[in-house]
Design a protein around this motif. Structure first.
Motif, PDB file in Angstrom:
ATOM      1  N   VAL A   1     -17.772  -7.412  24.701  1.00 23.77           N
ATOM      2  CA  VAL A   1     -18.735  -8.620  24.545  1.00 23.77           C
ATOM      3  C   VAL A   1     -19.979  -8.147  26.411  1.00 23.77           C
ATOM      4  O   VAL A   1     -21.204  -8.585  25.573  1.00 23.77           O
ATOM      5  CB  VAL A   1     -17.985  -9.937  25.049  1.00 23.77           C
ATOM      6  N   VAL A   2     -19.566  -7.420  26.792  1.00 26.11           N
ATOM      7  CA  VAL A   2     -20.788  -7.150  27.850  1.00 26.11           C
ATOM      8  C   VAL A   2     -21.355  -6.318  27.292  1.00 26.11           C
ATOM      9  O   VAL A   2     -22.622  -6.497  28.452  1.00 26.11           O
ATOM     10  CB  VAL A   2     -19.529  -6.831  29.293  1.00 26.11           C
ATOM     11  N   LYS A   3     -21.614  -6.085  26.227  1.00 23.45           N
ATOM     12  CA  LYS A   3     -22.920  -5.451  26.013  1.00 23.45           C
ATOM     13  C   LYS A   3     -23.679  -5.794  25.463  1.00 23.45           C
ATOM     14  O   LYS A   3     -24.668  -5.722  24.836  1.00 23.45           O
ATOM     15  CB  LYS A   3     -22.353  -4.015  24.680  1.00 23.45           C
ATOM     16  N   TRP A   4     -22.964  -7.383  25.162  1.00 28.99           N
ATOM     17  CA  TRP A   4     -24.091  -8.180  24.165  1.00 28.99           C
ATOM     18  C   TRP A   4     -25.011  -9.039  25.352  1.00 28.99           C
ATOM     19  O   TRP A   4     -25.749 -10.286  24.750  1.00 28.99           O
ATOM     20  CB  TRP A   4     -23.436  -8.935  23.222  1.00 28.99           C
ATOM     21  N   THR A   5     -24.873  -9.356  26.362  1.00 26.63           N
ATOM     22  CA  THR A   5     -25.171 -10.179  27.655  1.00 26.63           C
ATOM     23  C   THR A   5     -26.592 -10.587  27.456  1.00 26.63           C
ATOM     24  O   THR A   5     -27.410 -11.870  28.102  1.00 26.63           O
ATOM     25  CB  THR A   5     -24.485 -10.036  28.835  1.00 26.63           C
ATOM     26  N   ASP A   6     -27.746  -9.508  27.036  1.00 23.88           N
ATOM     27  CA  ASP A   6     -28.545 -10.404  27.297  1.00 23.88           C
ATOM     28  C   ASP A   6     -29.307 -10.609  25.797  1.00 23.88           C
ATOM     29  O   ASP A   6     -30.548 -10.518  25.420  1.00 23.88           O
ATOM     30  CB  ASP A   6     -29.902  -8.605  27.866  1.00 23.88           C
ATOM     31  N   PHE A   7     -28.374 -11.164  24.765  1.00 23.66           N
ATOM     32  CA  PHE A   7     -28.752 -11.299  23.493  1.00 23.66           C
ATOM     33  C   PHE A   7     -29.270 -12.411  23.041  1.00 23.66           C
ATOM     34  O   PHE A   7     -30.460 -13.086  22.308  1.00 23.66           O
ATOM     35  CB  PHE A   7     -26.981 -11.309  22.385  1.00 23.66           C
ATOM     36  N   GLY A   8     -28.930 -13.996  23.703  1.00 23.28           N
ATOM     37  CA  GLY A   8     -29.314 -14.845  23.679  1.00 23.28           C
ATOM     38  C   GLY A   8     -28.271 -15.815  23.296  1.00 23.28           C
ATOM     39  O   GLY A   8     -27.342 -15.923  23.309  1.00 23.28           O
ATOM     40  N   GLY A   9     -28.918 -16.494  22.254  1.00 22.19           N
ATOM     41  CA  GLY A   9     -28.229 -17.625  21.232  1.00 22.19           C
ATOM     42  C   GLY A   9     -28.626 -17.723  19.850  1.00 22.19           C
ATOM     43  O   GLY A   9     -29.975 -17.263  19.757  1.00 22.19           O
ATOM     44  N   ILE A  10     -28.237 -18.208  19.202  1.00 21.68           N
ATOM     45  CA  ILE A  10     -28.309 -18.675  17.498  1.00 21.68           C
ATOM     46  C   ILE A  10     -27.706 -20.104  17.278  1.00 21.68           C
ATOM     47  O   ILE A  10     -26.782 -20.073  17.752  1.00 21.68           O
ATOM     48  CB  ILE A  10     -27.709 -17.902  16.601  1.00 21.68           C
ATOM     49  N   ARG A  11     -28.357 -21.159  16.904  1.00 24.18           N
ATOM     50  CA  ARG A  11     -27.686 -21.653  16.678  1.00 24.18           C
ATOM     51  C   ARG A  11     -28.609 -22.911  15.041  1.00 24.18           C
ATOM     52  O   ARG A  11     -30.301 -22.042  15.325  1.00 24.18           O
ATOM     53  CB  ARG A  11     -28.452 -23.070  17.211  1.00 24.18           C
ATOM     54  N   ILE A  12     -28.681 -23.154  14.093  1.00 24.97           N
ATOM     55  CA  ILE A  12     -28.810 -23.589  12.904  1.00 24.97           C
ATOM     56  C   ILE A  12     -28.514 -25.099  12.618  1.00 24.97           C
ATOM     57  O   ILE A  12     -27.367 -25.234  12.883  1.00 24.97           O
ATOM     58  CB  ILE A  12     -28.449 -23.010  11.508  1.00 24.97           C
TER      59      ILE A  12
END
Ligand code: GLY
Ligand code: MN
Ligand code: MN
Length: 459
Positions: free
Chosen positions: A418-429
């Motif tokens: 999970v710590v490798k994804w901290t700059d991902f942001g988010g996705i909502r639909i």
């Protein structure tokens, strides 16, 4: 001229309310103007939705009374003077307005005190301080007595009426959705690297305004989609960013729409973005398919949560038993909000009337668990309900650090990954659906949400 339903519609709504409340008098105060600094420089005027529902008119300075004991509805207001008309231009007389919404009588605002005197007055939970102060004087009650003195009988009756949307209300929501569809497709196709989020928010807002409408809530347009109520639009967009756009117009009769799309700034999603996007889209579409009369929405929320947890497990971000992980609340690290809420004249419909009375009942109680506790609608779905379905997956650096440090749900969350994804942001639909006798339908014309459909809007 203001768009209204037929006088018959308002009359029928008031008749139904009379039957449900039984006795006394129901008082509906119009919202007043809110000054930005001085009275002539007001914020956008928005009428109270309960007033709109029973008396239709979108203007300050009036009040509606449903006198159940004497079987009549009265509109209180005053005709403008010629001096007023100098500033406003000609306006319909209060008598003409009352006729358009089928009120039985018109009286001057100055007569309101007398009409209320000594009567059993039902009123809804007031949320504007100027009306609370006015009602305090009108009813001879202290400010706390007005704030806490709403009638449970009236509030529950109004919720039971407004929760079921008629075909003519659904048509209004669908009109709002057509404008919203244009806002989303234009934002997606306009986005380019080197553009500020504000440009996209402005282009989309302009579409609502150009339809002689406005937004139903402040636009979310952000590459920081993991910040759930992020109303700032200050960031510069770069290649590789994804943008969460949560925005909806209200139509000319103030019916809302509430749509979220997530799209890449450049022409394509990255592979990593696609992986998360597919999980969210799957959760959204499967949840919509599950919605039907009799199904508690809390169950649909947990169903979506299991799809999210199972997708994240397949990516190595979660682990262990999916059912158990969701039961314990581990998925809320990534999906910390509710699956949806009622929608109608308000984007979060009737929340002024009490979230739990709107969304829960004796059968379904609100969860106290982080994440699911934010679900605003939990009770069994019924035909005529209009609601949102809006799953999302977010990587919230502050929440991830806190949970990792606490080793919270370490049996279900693979923190090393999970710590490798901290700059991902988010996705909502997010889409808006109507519960029918058989199941559910998505309202409005389809707004692109498949990966290919979104990418093709950028070509
Ligand atoms: N637009 C606010 C929400 O989706 O709940
Ligand atoms: Mn939304
Ligand atoms: Mn929503």
């Amino acid at each position: 001229m203001q768009h209204l339903f037929s006088a018959e519609t308002y009359r029928n709504r008031r008749e139904e309310l009379k039957l449900k409340v039984g006795s006394g008098l129901c008082l509906f105060m119009a919202n007043e103007e809110s000054p930005m600094n001085y009275a002539g420089n007001p914020l956008r005027y928005r009428q109270d939705s309960n007033f709109l529902y029973f008396f239709g008119l979108s203007m300050p300075g009036i009040a509606g009374v449903i006198d159940i004991d004497n079987d009549r509805s009265i509109l209180f207001g005053d005709d403008p003077s010629v001096e007023d008309v100098v500033w406003t231009g000609p306006v319909d007389s209060i008598g003409e307005l009352a006729a358009r919404v089928g009120a039985d009588q018109v009286r001057s605002s100055a007569d309101l005190d007398d009409t209320l005197l000594g009567r059993e007055v039902h009123f809804l939970p007031p949320y504007r301080m100027d009306n609370i102060v006015r009602m305090s004087a009108l009813l001879g009650k202290s400010i706390p007595e007005v704030k806490n003195g709403a009638s449970e009988k009236l509030t529950r009756a109004v919720i039971s009426l407004r929760a079921h949307k008629t075909a003519e209300e659904v048509a209004q929501i669908e009109e709002a959705l057509e404008i919203t569809a244009a806002m989303h497709t234009r934002a997606i196709s306009t986005a380019r690297k080197g553009m500020k989020e504000a440009v996209l928010a402005g282009v989309a807002h302009g579409i609502a305004l150009a339809h002689d409408c406005d937004v139903a809530y402040p636009i979310i347009m952000s590459k920081n989609g993991h910040i759930l109520h992020n109303h700032g639009h200050h960031n510069m967009l770069r290649d590789g960013d994804i943008v969460v756009a949560d925005m909806g117009s209200e139509n000319r009769m103030c019916y809302a729409s509430d749509i979220t799309r997530t799209f890449p700034v450049s022409n394509k999603f990255t592979e990593k973005q696609k992986e998360i996007y597919r999980i969210v889209l799957d959760a959204e579409e499967e949840s919509i398919r599950k919605c039907a009369p009799g199904i508690p929405y809390q169950e649909v929320h947990l169903f979506a949560s299991r799809i999210i947890a199972s997708g994240l497990k397949a990516l190595g971000l979660m682990k262990g038993d999916v059912e158990e992980a969701v039961h314990e609340g581990a998925h809320a690290l990534f999906f910390p909000h509710g699956l949806g809420h009622m929608m109608g004249l308000d984007v979060h419909d009737m929340e002024d009337l009490g979230e739990d009375w709107v969304g829960y009942d004796d059968e379904v109680k609100r969860s106290e668990q982080f994440g699911t506790a934010y679900l605003r609608l939990g009770r069994a779905l019924k035909p005529g309900f209009v609601l949102t379905v809006e799953p999302g997956i977010y990587f919230i650096p502050e929440l991830i650090s806190q949970w990792k440090e606490e080793k919270k749900f370490a049996q279900f969350i693979n923190y090393d990954e999970v710590v490798k994804w901290t700059d991902f942001g988010g996705i909502r639909i997010e889409d808006n659906i109507l519960i029918t006798d058989e199941g559910s339908i998505i309202l409005g014309s389809p707004i692109p949400k498949g990966i290919d459909e979104i990418e093709s809007l950028k070509l």
